[in-house]
Design an enzyme around this catalytic site. Sequence first.
Site, PDB file in Angstrom:
ATOM      1  N   CYS A   1       0.809  -1.224   0.000  1.00 59.65           N
ATOM      2  CA  CYS A   1       0.000   0.000   0.000  1.00 59.65           C
ATOM      3  C   CYS A   1       0.838   1.267   0.000  1.00 59.65           C
ATOM      4  CB  CYS A   1      -0.929   0.013   1.212  1.00 59.65           C
ATOM      5  SG  CYS A   1      -1.930  -1.474   1.377  1.00 59.65           S
TER       6      CYS A   1
ATOM      7  N   CYS B   1      -0.789   2.490   6.638  1.00 58.11           N
ATOM      8  CA  CYS B   1      -0.562   1.112   7.065  1.00 58.11           C
ATOM      9  C   CYS B   1      -0.259   0.295   5.822  1.00 58.11           C
ATOM     10  CB  CYS B   1      -1.758   0.556   7.819  1.00 58.11           C
ATOM     11  SG  CYS B   1      -3.325   0.590   6.914  1.00 58.11           S
TER      12      CYS B   1
ATOM     13  N   HIS C   1      -8.640   3.402  -3.217  1.00 50.81           N
ATOM     14  CA  HIS C   1      -7.267   3.069  -2.808  1.00 50.81           C
ATOM     15  C   HIS C   1      -6.614   2.135  -3.825  1.00 50.81           C
ATOM     16  CE1 HIS C   1      -3.809   1.822  -0.644  1.00 50.81           C
ATOM     17  NE2 HIS C   1      -4.353   0.921   0.165  1.00 50.81           N
TER      18      HIS C   1
END
Length: 405
Positions: free
Chosen positions: A90, A390, A360
């Site tokens: 991510c 995160c 995302h």
Amino acid sequence: MPEAVIVATARTPIGRAFKGSFATERPEDLAVAAIQAAVAAVPPLDPREVEDIILGCGVPGGLQGSNLARVIAVQLGWDTVPGLTVSRFCASSLQSIRSAAHAIRSGEGDVFIAAGVESISSFALTDVDNLPGSRSPRFEEAAARSRHRAETAEPWTDPRLDWQLPDVYIQMGQTAENVASLSGISRHDQDQFALRSQTLAAAADARGFWAEEVTPYRRADGKVISADDSPRPGTTLDGLGALQPAFRPGGTVTAGNSCPLNDGAAALVIMSDRRAQQLGIQPLARILGTSVSATSPEIMGTGPVSAIRTLLQRLGMSVADFDEVEINEAFAVQVLSNVRDLGIDPGRVNVNGGSLALGHPYGMTGARIATTLVHSLRVHDRQFGLEAMCVAGGQGMALALERLR
């Protein structure tokens, strides 16, 4: 020592994966569009000066494989510009920014492109998550425990107190349920935060914030996409409350308080302060510092806490020094937990909404948030900004910026 400054940012709209605006677009085309837009914002820059294109991609396989950064350089017509593809899931494009800043500070180049892309839609074609040999059998016992909890809602044990090997491949929604169990944050609070994200994103859209930030993208079929697919401005608390738990029987995490799946790309032009001065370019922001951290994969949502604490210690600053804080909204419970543990003023967090509304695309998001943060500091006439994420596998990452214009 030269300082690393951001002189331009750009991003494409964000499409919904599999059924949205970019479902049939190739990832390199999305990234090329973002990089072209960022470079166009710096007319004095000769692209031949670019030391390297550092591209973040969360899952660099299938259509996103073959060192996509170098493919992009050639597609741009920049045969003499190298390319590197990096993955920190991510936070992949946040790592791109960090790597560019490190190279500049060490004197190993003056101009870098830090970019990120993810075409989650392409996973349906390549099924990269299930390629033979992609998952180590050493973690199968831990994965079986995770599946059992998901199926039975068995009480969860904090892996930091558990001698057993944690599940490094745990499903992300399960990590959010674990954070909810650990923190005691309620379903109602998660839904309220999700509604806040949608409401703030809609308000930002109404005042033209996103239109200023987004570069319209012309698809292969000629259609121009100029806005994000995912925001739902009509979201209500009752509607969110009616959704069923998505990951665990009796759980609190739903499709409404989790980020959607998406496609998109973003890019930043990062220079040394001295080269920017030589070219007569006034930087947008200075990179003050970055940090990374790690935690158990089974509570990956807690990763930003230690990353932010480490960064603040290095900088000799506190969270109160930052006018705006952008924490990636992978899950509402994760952001709420981070904010509570760090004592951050909630009014400074994700003031334009976040990934719960916008989406995302893994490899894009770090660069997208940096783009939004730079833009927002300027619009609101504020000075210091903090970004944190995160990371799947149990990591956290943070970036601190100072606005310069």
